[in-house]
Design a protein around this motif. Sequence first.
Motif, PDB file in Angstrom:
ATOM      1  N   VAL A  86      19.177  81.797  35.890  1.00  0.00           N
ATOM      2  CA  VAL A  86      20.120  80.785  36.376  1.00  0.00           C
ATOM      3  C   VAL A  86      19.440  80.033  37.511  1.00  0.00           C
ATOM      4  O   VAL A  86      18.916  80.649  38.444  1.00  0.00           O
ATOM      5  CB  VAL A  86      21.431  81.426  36.861  1.00  0.00           C
ATOM      6  N   ASN A  87      19.437  78.711  37.428  1.00  0.00           N
ATOM      7  CA  ASN A  87      18.743  77.876  38.409  1.00  0.00           C
ATOM      8  C   ASN A  87      19.703  77.328  39.455  1.00  0.00           C
ATOM      9  O   ASN A  87      20.891  77.137  39.179  1.00  0.00           O
ATOM     10  CB  ASN A  87      18.012  76.734  37.701  1.00  0.00           C
ATOM     11  N   ARG A  88      19.166  77.066  40.644  1.00  0.00           N
ATOM     12  CA  ARG A  88      19.974  76.661  41.791  1.00  0.00           C
ATOM     13  C   ARG A  88      19.481  75.339  42.386  1.00  0.00           C
ATOM     14  O   ARG A  88      18.296  74.996  42.286  1.00  0.00           O
ATOM     15  CB  ARG A  88      19.899  77.736  42.876  1.00  0.00           C
ATOM     16  N   ALA A  89      20.406  74.618  43.041  1.00  0.00           N
ATOM     17  CA  ALA A  89      20.051  73.369  43.708  1.00  0.00           C
ATOM     18  C   ALA A  89      19.305  73.698  45.004  1.00  0.00           C
ATOM     19  O   ALA A  89      19.824  74.430  45.843  1.00  0.00           O
ATOM     20  CB  ALA A  89      21.300  72.563  44.022  1.00  0.00           C
ATOM     21  N   PRO A  90      18.104  73.151  45.183  1.00  0.00           N
ATOM     22  CA  PRO A  90      17.333  73.437  46.402  1.00  0.00           C
ATOM     23  C   PRO A  90      17.921  72.799  47.654  1.00  0.00           C
ATOM     24  O   PRO A  90      17.641  73.225  48.764  1.00  0.00           O
ATOM     25  CB  PRO A  90      15.951  72.856  46.097  1.00  0.00           C
ATOM     26  N   PHE A  91      18.725  71.744  47.470  1.00  0.00           N
ATOM     27  CA  PHE A  91      19.257  71.000  48.608  1.00  0.00           C
ATOM     28  C   PHE A  91      20.575  70.336  48.203  1.00  0.00           C
ATOM     29  O   PHE A  91      20.921  70.269  47.024  1.00  0.00           O
ATOM     30  CB  PHE A  91      18.272  69.916  49.066  1.00  0.00           C
ATOM     31  N   ALA A  92      21.284  69.844  49.194  1.00  0.00           N
ATOM     32  CA  ALA A  92      22.505  69.085  48.918  1.00  0.00           C
ATOM     33  C   ALA A  92      22.122  67.653  48.546  1.00  0.00           C
ATOM     34  O   ALA A  92      21.074  67.149  48.946  1.00  0.00           O
ATOM     35  CB  ALA A  92      23.408  69.086  50.152  1.00  0.00           C
ATOM     36  N   GLY A 150      26.483  61.559  39.112  1.00  0.00           N
ATOM     37  CA  GLY A 150      27.551  61.296  40.061  1.00  0.00           C
ATOM     38  C   GLY A 150      28.081  62.522  40.764  1.00  0.00           C
ATOM     39  O   GLY A 150      28.835  62.407  41.733  1.00  0.00           O
ATOM     40  N   GLU A 151      27.685  63.714  40.323  1.00  0.00           N
ATOM     41  CA  GLU A 151      28.182  64.950  40.934  1.00  0.00           C
ATOM     42  C   GLU A 151      27.512  65.203  42.274  1.00  0.00           C
ATOM     43  O   GLU A 151      26.319  64.957  42.450  1.00  0.00           O
ATOM     44  CB  GLU A 151      27.920  66.119  39.985  1.00  0.00           C
ATOM     45  N   GLU A 152      28.294  65.674  43.234  1.00  0.00           N
ATOM     46  CA  GLU A 152      27.764  66.051  44.538  1.00  0.00           C
ATOM     47  C   GLU A 152      27.312  67.510  44.488  1.00  0.00           C
ATOM     48  O   GLU A 152      28.090  68.392  44.083  1.00  0.00           O
ATOM     49  CB  GLU A 152      28.810  65.869  45.631  1.00  0.00           C
ATOM     50  N   LEU A 153      26.081  67.755  44.896  1.00  0.00           N
ATOM     51  CA  LEU A 153      25.528  69.107  44.887  1.00  0.00           C
ATOM     52  C   LEU A 153      25.579  69.718  46.276  1.00  0.00           C
ATOM     53  O   LEU A 153      25.372  69.031  47.278  1.00  0.00           O
ATOM     54  CB  LEU A 153      24.068  69.088  44.429  1.00  0.00           C
ATOM     55  N   SER A 154      25.827  70.998  46.323  1.00  0.00           N
ATOM     56  CA  SER A 154      25.671  71.749  47.565  1.00  0.00           C
ATOM     57  C   SER A 154      24.435  72.628  47.431  1.00  0.00           C
ATOM     58  O   SER A 154      24.035  73.001  46.319  1.00  0.00           O
ATOM     59  CB  SER A 154      26.920  72.599  47.847  1.00  0.00           C
ATOM     60  N   ARG A 155      23.818  72.937  48.554  1.00  0.00           N
ATOM     61  CA  ARG A 155      22.596  73.742  48.527  1.00  0.00           C
ATOM     62  C   ARG A 155      22.878  75.114  47.937  1.00  0.00           C
ATOM     63  O   ARG A 155      23.865  75.759  48.285  1.00  0.00           O
ATOM     64  CB  ARG A 155      22.051  73.877  49.954  1.00  0.00           C
ATOM     65  N   ALA A 156      22.036  75.547  47.007  1.00  0.00           N
ATOM     66  CA  ALA A 156      22.108  76.842  46.312  1.00  0.00           C
ATOM     67  C   ALA A 156      23.162  76.871  45.217  1.00  0.00           C
ATOM     68  O   ALA A 156      23.394  77.917  44.596  1.00  0.00           O
ATOM     69  CB  ALA A 156      22.319  77.999  47.272  1.00  0.00           C
ATOM     70  N   GLN A 157      23.785  75.737  44.917  1.00  0.00           N
ATOM     71  CA  GLN A 157      24.744  75.666  43.804  1.00  0.00           C
ATOM     72  C   GLN A 157      24.048  75.921  42.480  1.00  0.00           C
ATOM     73  O   GLN A 157      22.910  75.512  42.271  1.00  0.00           O
ATOM     74  CB  GLN A 157      25.388  74.272  43.797  1.00  0.00           C
ATOM     75  N   ARG A 158      24.731  76.569  41.553  1.00  0.00           N
ATOM     76  CA  ARG A 158      24.193  76.762  40.212  1.00  0.00           C
ATOM     77  C   ARG A 158      24.089  75.405  39.515  1.00  0.00           C
ATOM     78  O   ARG A 158      25.058  74.656  39.457  1.00  0.00           O
ATOM     79  CB  ARG A 158      25.088  77.702  39.403  1.00  0.00           C
TER      80      ARG A 158
END
Length: 201
Positions: A86-92, A150-158
């Motif tokens: 499972v991969n994660r967002a490195p940053f917001a 268009g989605e907002e990412l948070s840091r470490a989000q899947r």
Amino acid sequence: MRFAPGVRRFAIPTFAAAAVLSVLAPPLSVVALAVGGFVAWFFRDPDRRPSGPGVVSPADGRVSVIRKEGEQLRVGVFMNVTDVHVNRAPFAGRVERVTHRPGKHLPAFSKESERNERVDIDVATDEGPAELSLIAGAFARRIHPYVERGEELSRAQRIGHIDFGSRADVLLPPTYGREDLLVEEGDRLRAGESIVAAQER
């Protein structure tokens, strides 16, 4: 234990086969159970939290690529079969584009893997443009992004997972230089937890 989407597609048929084989061929049912258990374990999705400020790793595994691309740095993490996939967002940031690129299925640790099937996720961050790449490997046949434009990412989000093997890359925002990197090739990382790069504020 949480599991990544898709675990049922692989695990349920295997466990069903084990049930049938327990009557027809008991020794083979043990093998089927073991395979089903491995599949469930492969799709595990543990909770993770960043261990500090900065860019977190997009994947479990070993750093296999560090290189300059124009004004930005690319860090690639190779996931072997024992790693969480499972991969994660490195940053917001905000997802600008999600692009699927068909390609080959060569070993993800080789230089030739640049031609492999991949999904590129362009992200606008406070530090500038960045990119995440989920790259299929020799055994991987499906990449599953969880995010959309268009989605907002948070840091470490899947942000997605890849079935059975591969690599995840992060193209850092242009404000990051080599002096900001906290990892070297060969280092082991944990997705959403290990810090790849950080800047003094």
